[in-house]
Design an enzyme around this catalytic site. Structure first.
Site, short mmCIF file in Angstrom:
data_model
loop_
_atom_site.label_atom_id
_atom_site.label_comp_id
_atom_site.label_asym_id
_atom_site.label_seq_id
_atom_site.Cartn_x
_atom_site.Cartn_y
_atom_site.Cartn_z
N GLY A 421 0.82 -1.20 0.00
CA GLY A 421 0.00 0.00 0.00
C GLY A 421 0.85 1.24 0.00
O GLY A 421 2.07 1.19 0.19
N PRO A 422 0.24 2.39 -0.22
CA PRO A 422 0.98 3.65 -0.25
C PRO A 422 1.53 4.01 1.12
O PRO A 422 1.11 3.43 2.14
CB PRO A 422 -0.07 4.67 -0.72
N PRO A 423 2.46 4.96 1.17
CA PRO A 423 3.03 5.34 2.48
C PRO A 423 1.98 5.96 3.39
O PRO A 423 1.06 6.65 2.95
CB PRO A 423 4.10 6.38 2.10
N GLY A 424 2.11 5.69 4.68
CA GLY A 424 1.27 6.33 5.67
C GLY A 424 -0.07 5.67 5.94
O GLY A 424 -0.91 6.28 6.60
N GLY A 426 -0.41 2.68 7.53
CA GLY A 426 -0.37 1.88 8.75
C GLY A 426 0.15 0.48 8.59
O GLY A 426 -0.24 -0.40 9.36
N LYS A 427 1.04 0.23 7.63
CA LYS A 427 1.55 -1.13 7.43
C LYS A 427 2.45 -1.56 8.59
O LYS A 427 2.31 -2.65 9.13
CB LYS A 427 2.32 -1.19 6.10
N SER A 763 -4.44 2.23 -19.13
CA SER A 763 -5.63 2.71 -18.43
C SER A 763 -6.30 3.89 -19.11
O SER A 763 -7.34 4.34 -18.66
CB SER A 763 -5.26 3.13 -16.98
N LYS A 806 -7.63 4.23 -7.68
CA LYS A 806 -8.14 5.23 -8.61
C LYS A 806 -9.46 5.84 -8.12
O LYS A 806 -9.66 7.05 -8.19
CB LYS A 806 -8.33 4.60 -10.00
#
Length: 870
Positions: A421-424, A426-427, A763, A806
């Protein structure tokens, strides 16, 4: 003779003898008062006015006494000042503070040193015994019993023998000291060992002395020896010539024996020393000293260290293969000398094996309340992320069922989870919550920038500075075999290079079928990793090699919606930043509209890191206001509420505005959706324009020009869209029956703004086609409509990836209608937050004609031609 004399207190390490001249720095208050009184006396005063009784203070006699005092003799052989008494002894009439015997001395002179300290020179005259303290202010005075030792009788054979023995021992001692000083290796038995000039003067005194001077020579020699002050006081307390000479001879004999032993040790070490063993000189000296002392039981020697290491290895419960290796290496280690270069390598290897937790495991929280407690823990630490929580609870449920009737610490083949997932979002914190829910220890390994295979598998022991890899080091630090290990940023490991491929080394670590026998190059013994729960994190799957990705179970974490960000801010971020910025609960209240404005106008991200920074900025602003209110009581009343209109005061002007708010309704402009490489989604605007072909360029038309830092795939999509529009110009009512080219005499320019950002991927086919139709038909596309999907040459719409990212990006930008491929419908219904589905209208496309009909309802569909077979 008995009388009263002022007392001059000597440091606890110094004793004055008759015939010795002593120079002292005056730092005690009572000594200073006495010396000042003598210094003020006139020069015509009788010598008796300058006689003082020098007595030695016992060590530890008073809390204020400094135990590091020393003195210096100035009888022509020593002239230095090492008195370091910095504290004062309280005046007391307690005789137990002092030794009972001392030396009556004459004050030769009083002077001021360069440093400003007061110096006094004392000359010892005769012995005395301390009887009582008579006064204490301003200095001590005492009643003493003065006595002298009669010279030896030449007719007394025992005394004559002692005198001869004294002179012989004195010459031997001075000879040893002189030879040691010449070889620059003085023994630690006399302060004269490094003073060649003083040794020569003492030799002259001994050689010149006669039978009658034996007592003076004994006093001088005992004073120069570095022996405990108690032994010197014992010599000072002698009442007869025989007692004095006997004690002096005994001390000299002891000193000579110590010098001989020291020289023997140095000789034995030097004979066994060669060029390769010079680094181990201190170790051999220590060993030789212990052998001479014969004290092996109380000292911690090398054999005891090896015994402790063997016990530690035995208690580690090593597997059979490791036990064989340990047994072999221990035998080799015991046969080696500590001076060998390989000794330390072998010992470090065995210590590493003893620190690995081969069988030590943490008991999981497996009980009837485990599932409920784990769910509460995950919900308490994280808002949303239902798919991730569902998978983790499934894992815990499997542990719960497998543990029935079994050892709770035995859990086999833990899954390898990959949080993408993208940064920030909560991984990393999610992995910590899993460890807390399980009751296991947690360890984080950062893989970002790891480019050497040896960092994973370890170095081979033949290399200098070899050490285990990151996996083995993690086990050594956590101390258990079943921790939760976070492999952070696994997508940012270095690629294949001259140092090897670290991602290939991770294949064995992250394979549940193989990692029960992981082989580290340094340990070189199979290590069971199957009980460890590995959780990896990544921002993108593109840079992870396919074989490594195949060994992990991928769980996607998409960005948060505004509703989720609001709950996260209220539940986690605001309480955290209030405390971090010195405020208390109730001193900051952010309204929901204020939070929404911060999230929409000051941040544009999938996670919540930047949102937390902006909330921290608001907290700092309120902290300034509250601090001013506390300092100035006349200031306006402090207001804890922050509403939508107050946000700009703390954060400045708005940083972002709606991406579609300022978009003009012009033909040829379409809003597409794109998936960014960092895991975020975003809007991709497509702009199309046509222009007349230049003179002399020939007839026809339909040339295509592309700008906006477009990649190869998206360029192909533009060419495909142009071909399809030209092929269906009549059905689209762009041309009449007389012409078949809607771009006759014109070329087309397609541009994607934000040219500094690379754009690529399948896309944008649908968006480009709609943009061209809009341009040629002069019908604008509504600004609140966005679309994504790829198209074939026949007009069929193909599914694409990154739908959730998206859609969330479109939701943040204010889009309220999205056109998606029909085969992406499951992604919306299965993985999309309910509030997003409620606020956005989704239209599913099977062909490009569906998209055109949705954008322009009056668009006619082509009539299907039926071939006649009559």
């Amino acid at each position: 003779m008995t009388g009263g004399r002022p007392l001059f207190v000597l440091p606890h390490t110094t004793a004055l003898f008759p015939g010795v001249v002593l120079s002292l720095g005056v730092s005690r208050r009572d000594n200073a008062a006495l010396v000042s009184s003598l210094h003020k006396a006139s020069l015509s005063s009788s010598s008796s006015d300058k006689l003082v009784a020098c007595v030695t203070l016992k060590q530890g006699a008073n809390e204020g006494d400094s135990a590091a005092s020393d003195a210096a003799a100035t009888d022509g052989y020593r002239d230095d000042d090492r008195d370091s008494d910095k504290q004062l002894v309280k005046f007391s009439d307690d005789l137990s503070l002092f030794y009972s015997y001392g030396c009556l001395a004459r004050v030769v002179r009083v002077e001021r040193a360069v440093t400003g300290q007061l110096q006094v020179v004392l000359e010892g005259l005769s012995r005395f015994r301390l009887l009582s303290i008579t006064s204490k202010d301003p200095y001590c005075s005492a009643t003493i019993e003065q006595y002298d030792i009669t010279p030896p009788d030449s007719t007394d054979i025992p005394t004559y023998t002692l005198v001869a023995q004294l002179k012989r021992l004195a010459r031997d001692l001075l000879s040893f000291l002189a030879s040691a000083s010449a070889t620059s290796s003085p023994p630690a038995t006399s302060s004269l060992a490094s003073n060649t000039r003083a040794i020569r003067r003492l030799e002259a005194v001994v050689n010149r002395s006669g039978y009658q001077d034996a007592g003076k020579v004994a006093d001088l020699l005992v004073f120069t020896l570095d022996v405990p002050v108690e032994q010197k006081i014992a010599v000072l307390a002698a009442r007869s010539q025989v007692e004095l000479l006997s004690k002096a001879v005994e001390l000299l004999s002891q000193q000579i024996n110590m010098i001989k032993i020291s020289q023997s040790i140095n000789t034995s070490v030097d004979t066994n020393l060669n060029k390769k063993q010079r680094d181990f000189l201190l170790r051999q000296q220590l060993k030789a000293i212990r052998q001479e002392l014969g004290d092996k039981d109380n000292e911690f020697n090398e054999d005891e260290e090896l015994s402790e290491l063997a016990k530690k290895l035995e208690s580690a419960e090593l597997p059979p293969e490791a036990e064989k290796v340990v047994e072999r290496e221990l035998k080799r280690l015991k046969r080696m000398q500590p001076t060998q270069a390989e000794y330390q390598v072998c010992r470090t290897y065995l210590e590493t094996l003893s620190e690995i937790p081969w069988s030590v495991a943490t008991d999981d929280k497996i009980d009837a309340e485990m599932m409920h407690g784990a769910r509460e823990q995950l919900d308490h630490d994280h808002y949303g992320l239902e798919q991730v929580k569902k998978r983790l609870l499934e894992y815990l449920a499997v542990i719960r069922l497998k543990s029935r009737g079994q050892d709770k610490s035995v859990i086999e083949k833990a899954p390898i989870l990959l949080l993408v997932g993208p940064p920030g979002v909560g991984k990393t914190s999610l992995a910590k919550s899993v460890a807390s829910a399980l009751g296991r220890k947690f360890y984080r390994i950062s893989l970002g920038g790891v480019r050497d295979e040896a960092e994973i598998r370890g170095h081979r022991r033949t290399y200098v500075g070899a050490m285990p890899g990151l996996i083995v080091q993690a086990y050594r630090k956590v101390g258990v075999i079943n921790p939760v290990v976070l492999l952070d940023e696994i997508d940012k490991m270095g690629e294949n290079s001259v140092h090897g491929d670290p991602s290939a080394a991770m294949l064995e670590v992250l394979d549940p079928e193989q990692n029960n026998a992981f082989n580290d190059h340094y340990v070189n013994v199979p290590l069971d990793l199957s009980k460890t729960l590995f959780i990896a994190t990544a921002n993108s799957l593109d840079t992870i090699p396919a074989p490594l990705l195949d060994r992990m179970e991928t769980i996607r974490l998409s960005g948060y919606t505004y509703l989720e960000k609001k709950h996260i801010a209220q539940q986690f971020l605001i309480p955290k930043q209030v405390v971090a910025n010195g405020l208390e609960n109730g001193q900051l209240n952010l309204t929901e509209n204020a939070l929404l404005k911060i999230a929409t106008s000051y941040t544009r991200e999938a996670g919540v890191r930047h949102l937390e920074r902006e909330i921290a900025a608001v907290c700092r602003g309120k902290a300034v206001e509250f601090a001013s209110f506390l300092e100035n009581e006349t200031a306006e009343k402090y207001e804890s509420l922050v509403n939508e209109n107050d946000v700009e005061k703390y954060l400045g002007m708005e940083k972002f505005e709606s991406e579609i708010a300022g978009r003009e309704l012009k033909p040829g402009v379409v809003t597409g959706l794109a998936y960014m490489g960092s895991g975020n989604g975003g809007l991709l605007f497509i702009e199309a324009s046509k222009y007349a072909r230049g003179a002399g360029s020939g007839g026809g038309g339909g040339g295509l020009q592309l700008t906006g830092n477009l990649g190869a795939v998206i360029k192909e999509s533009a060419m495909l869209a142009l071909t399809w529009v030209r092929a269906h110009g009549f059905e689209l009512q762009l041309v009449d029956a007389s012409t078949d080219n809607p771009l006759a005499g014109y070329d087309v320019h397609i541009h994607a703004p934000a040219g500094a950002i690379p754009k690529d991927g399948p896309s944008a086919g649908v968006a480009m086609t709609v943009a061209l139709v809009s341009l040629l038909s002069m019908k604008p596309v509504p600004a609140e409509v966005a679309m994504t999907g790829e198209m074939t040459l026949r007009g069929q719409v193909l599914p694409v990836g990154g739908i959730k990212e998206k859609v969330l990006a479109a939701h943040r930008a204010g889009i309220r209608k999205i056109l998606l491929p029909l085969r992406n419908r499951k992604d919306v219904e299965h993985d999309m937050p309910q509030n997003v589905r409620d606020e956005i209208v989704f239209v599913y496309l099977s062909s490009i004609w569906d998209a055109l009909a949705e954008v322009w309802p009056d668009t006619g569909r082509p009539v299907t031609m039926v071939e006649s077979r009559l």
